[in-house]
Design a protein around this motif. Structure first.
Motif: not given
Length: 296
Positions: A89-108
């Motif tokens: 999909d070439t619709t632009p993604l206009t927001e980024g996320l920056h972790p401020t501490r170690r965070i867990a990444a989940y499947t859903a």
């Protein structure tokens, strides 16, 4: 960052210089016709009904993450995360996320934790484009993986606006830089040779590094979040490296498939992108757009 002829021990990222599809559900209401009835007494008016309020969206609880989960770094990301349904999909993604501490990444949202994300990777601030939001959670493009999302619960991060996007077309060998959804410039580029094709899909600019060898034309290199689709197809010295956007010491191979998967453009074009485009910016690789961008 995957760079041609670049030994893994040379890879060292430096800090980067910082910048909906609406699904409409329509319901049909049926009208039933009935015969006219005899007049009846008017109903007695009661107190006005209280306005109804929509129930707040329930935010799925994040399961505790075991402390021994792997941390996503410059090496291949852990497997098991979901595929990116909008990879092309070439619709632009206009927001980024920056972790401020170690965070867990989940499947859903409310799913299983598989890894941790730190605020930096190899000393570079990590900013990942947000691909989707659901029930208070955010899905980001996972670094060190191709066409993969990771879901993050609320908290532990900040968001930034992303104004730029880079789209790379493999068939016409073209890179186009967009700002606020409008094309700014296009360049002819060299792309991955047969068996080492530049990976398709959405990724992002991870950071930048100075050129380790003179063949890069003396211009800094952009490291992307993507890696070779077939790690064993690249030369041994490039195993574990990322795909990169960089210049070359000559322009004679522009428009050809000669790289180990990286994207090469002119030195002037690379300098312009380095000056204007920030880490976290989305990069989309497709075979070809339906129509050439106006600046092509």
């Amino acid at each position: 960052m995957r760079f041609d002829r670049m030994n893994r021990r040379h890879v060292r990222l430096l800090a980067a210089v910082g910048v909906p599809l609406l699904l409409l559900a329509a319901g049909a209401t049926g009208w039933a016709l009935t015969p006219a009835a005899a007049p009846t007494a008017p109903p007695v008016a009661g107190p006005p009904a209280s306005p109804t309020r929509a129930a707040p969206e329930r935010v799925p609880v994040a399961a505790p993450a075991p402390g021994d989960l792997p941390v996503v770094d410059y090496g291949p990301a852990p497997t098991g995360f979901p595929a990116d349904p909008g990879a092309l999909d070439t619709t632009p993604l206009t927001e980024g996320l920056h972790p401020t501490r170690r965070i867990a990444a989940y499947t859903a949202p409310g799913g299983r934790p598989l890894a941790f994300l730190d605020p930096t990777i190899s000393g570079v601030d990590l900013t990942m484009p947000i691909a989707e939001r659901r029930a208070g959670w955010a899905a980001v493009l996972l670094p060190s993986a191709n066409r993969t999302l990771a879901w993050l619960p609320p908290g532990g991060h900040t968001t930034v606006a992303l104004r730029d996007q880079i789209v790379i077309e493999r068939k016409p060998h073209r890179l186009t830089w967009y700002r606020a959804g409008r094309s700014v410039r296009s360049w002819e580029v060299s792309l991955g040779q047969r068996g080492q094709e530049t990976p398709l899909g959405r990724t992002f600019i991870l950071g930048r590094t100075p050129p380790p060898e003179s063949v890069y034309g003396g211009v800094d290199i952009f490291a992307l979040g993507s890696v070779p689709d077939d790690p064993d197809s690249v030369p041994a010295g490039l195993r574990g490296a990322h795909i990169g956007i960089h210049s070359w010491y000559h322009d004679g191979e522009l428009g050809k498939k000669t790289t180990n998967g990286c994207i090469r453009l002119t030195k002037s074009g690379q300098r312009e992108l380095l000056a204007e485009v920030r880490p976290g910016t989305e990069v989309v690789v497709v075979d070809e757009l339906p129509a050439p961008p106006p600046t092509a």
